[in-house]
Design a protein around this motif. Structure first.
Motif, short mmCIF file in Angstrom:
data_model
loop_
_atom_site.label_atom_id
_atom_site.label_comp_id
_atom_site.label_asym_id
_atom_site.label_seq_id
_atom_site.Cartn_x
_atom_site.Cartn_y
_atom_site.Cartn_z
N UNK A 24 0.82 -1.21 0.00
CA UNK A 24 0.00 0.00 0.00
C UNK A 24 0.85 1.26 0.00
N UNK A 25 2.00 1.22 0.66
CA UNK A 25 2.86 2.41 0.72
C UNK A 25 3.34 2.81 -0.66
N UNK A 26 3.75 1.82 -1.47
CA UNK A 26 4.22 2.13 -2.83
C UNK A 26 3.06 2.61 -3.69
N UNK A 27 1.90 1.98 -3.55
CA UNK A 27 0.73 2.39 -4.34
C UNK A 27 0.36 3.84 -4.06
N UNK A 28 0.34 4.21 -2.78
CA UNK A 28 -0.01 5.59 -2.42
C UNK A 28 1.05 6.57 -2.91
N UNK A 29 2.31 6.17 -2.80
CA UNK A 29 3.39 7.05 -3.27
C UNK A 29 3.28 7.30 -4.77
N UNK A 30 3.02 6.24 -5.55
CA UNK A 30 2.86 6.40 -6.99
C UNK A 30 1.63 7.25 -7.32
N UNK A 31 0.57 7.07 -6.54
CA UNK A 31 -0.63 7.87 -6.77
C UNK A 31 -0.36 9.35 -6.54
N UNK A 32 0.38 9.67 -5.49
CA UNK A 32 0.69 11.07 -5.20
C UNK A 32 1.57 11.67 -6.30
N UNK A 33 2.53 10.89 -6.80
CA UNK A 33 3.37 11.37 -7.90
C UNK A 33 2.52 11.63 -9.14
N UNK A 34 1.62 10.71 -9.44
CA UNK A 34 0.75 10.89 -10.60
C UNK A 34 -0.17 12.09 -10.45
N UNK A 35 -0.67 12.30 -9.24
CA UNK A 35 -1.55 13.45 -9.01
C UNK A 35 -0.80 14.77 -9.21
N UNK A 36 0.41 14.84 -8.71
CA UNK A 36 1.21 16.06 -8.88
C UNK A 36 1.52 16.32 -10.35
N UNK A 37 1.84 15.24 -11.09
CA UNK A 37 2.14 15.40 -12.51
C UNK A 37 0.90 15.84 -13.28
#
Length: 366
Positions: A56-69
């Protein structure tokens, strides 16, 4: 006229070459952007993959990166994106692609959110792990559900359920002990050894035998160094001792359950009341913490805590005879004979030494 003809001929030859080169440059620029943000275009599938693996930690981190982009692209803050346009009069084609991918990612986030809430509903997991899950849910937007309240309510129900199971198991053991004692008494009666009374009190006919049993227990209790050495079921007259011991063990298990679960429950409640768990703002940062306590949250947390303590207290009062099965409290303040008699009838019928020992131990335990 010859010059105009030469110009037209040159345009016919070189304009297609120039156009093809411009399109090639545009395609090359588009591919470079796609390659640079490859993780974003893989975001919908990668979120599902990480979720199924429990990362879950990696999934949330990738989601936050995608949201910022995505926010940067839609705001025109990414270099090179503005130069990639299929037609100057039409919206940027790459932005449309980003929007489509983000829509797909949001559908994956719904599955991720459900998995996080399912994880949060498993109260046996460590507090530190569940605390991280709460923060993950706040990062991906939990929707209408408050993850802290969701966890506290499930934890409250689980603690109460554990105490209910402990009490039911105790009642079952008491019934089994009573049944074994009655069977042993029946065998002794048939063999002519004699009879004695057991759980539930003695009749007038058996009062003398009951006094004899207590005197025998008292004599043997005075000759041992510790109650742990008290003979167990050496004969049927020790049934009441086992009832006391089972009652004490049930209270000890109840208390251990409360001591094990309540500190983490209170720790999370206190952090929630102090607004330490907050949703990030639109820019990805945390909102400013409010001064003071949220009265609505305080009321919610106190209500859940009071429910746990009240349930524990009910079981303590039931096991010590003060509270009946119908939750009728014995009026001990009046010191009436009927109140005292009804309480004593719920306790194991044994001599004062054993009763004093176990009641003292129970008081120290509680």
């Amino acid at each position: 006229q010859a010059l105009e003809g030469t110009t037209l001929k040159a345009d016919e030859i070189y304009n297609p070459i120039i156009d093809r080169r411009a399109r090639s440059e545009k395609i090359r620029s588009t591919l470079s952007v796609v390659e640079r943000y490859k993780f974003y275009f893989n975001l919908p599938s990668s979120l599902i993959e990480y979720m199924r693996k429990g990362k879950f930690d990696i999934a949330v981190r990738e989601y936050k990166k995608g949201r910022q982009l995505f926010q940067a692209v839609t705001n025109g803050d990414i270099d090179g994106v503005d130069d990639i346009a299929a037609d100057g009069s039409q919206p940027n084609a790459l932005i449309k692609i980003f929007q489509y991918v983000w829509k797909e990612a949001q559908e994956s986030v719904v599955e991720l959110r459900n998995a996080l809430f399912k994880h949060l509903s498993q109260p046996w997991r460590p507090y530190s792990e569940q605390e991280n899950v709460i923060r993950y849910l706040l990062e991906v937007d939990p929707g209408d559900k408050d993850p802290v309240v969701y966890y506290l309510e499930h934890q409250h129900a689980w603690i109460v359920e554990q105490m209910d199971e402990i009490y039911k198991a105790h009642r079952q053991r008491i019934l089994q002990t009573s049944h074994q004692s009655m069977q042993a008494e029946r065998r002794r009666t048939l063999s002519g050894i004699g009879s004695s009374s057991f759980i539930g009190g003695a009749t007038g006919r058996d009062s003398g035998i009951d006094d004899e049993r207590r005197a025998d227990e008292l004599t043997r209790a005075l000759n041992i160094e510790a109650f742990a050495d008290f003979p167990a079921f050496t004969h049927g007259r020790d049934a009441e001792f086992h009832t006391w011991k089972q009652t004490y063990n049930a209270l000890r298990t109840l208390s251990q359950t409360l001591v094990r679960c309540l500190p983490d429950f209170w720790k999370l409640s206190q952090a929630y009341m102090e607004d330490l768990y907050r949703k990030p703002d639109a820019n990805g940062g945390g909102r400013r913490r409010q001064h003071g306590l949220n009265l609505e949250r305080v009321s919610k947390c106190h209500s859940l805590l009071e429910g746990i303590i009240e349930r524990y207290s009910q079981f303590v009062l039931r096991l010590t005879g003060i509270l009946g099965e119908n939750n009728v409290v014995v009026d001990l303040e009046s010191l009436g004979s009927q109140a005292i008699r009804s309480t004593l009838q719920r306790l194991p019928q044994t001599h004062a030494l054993l009763a004093g020992h176990f009641m003292t131990a129970i008081m120290e335990l509680v």
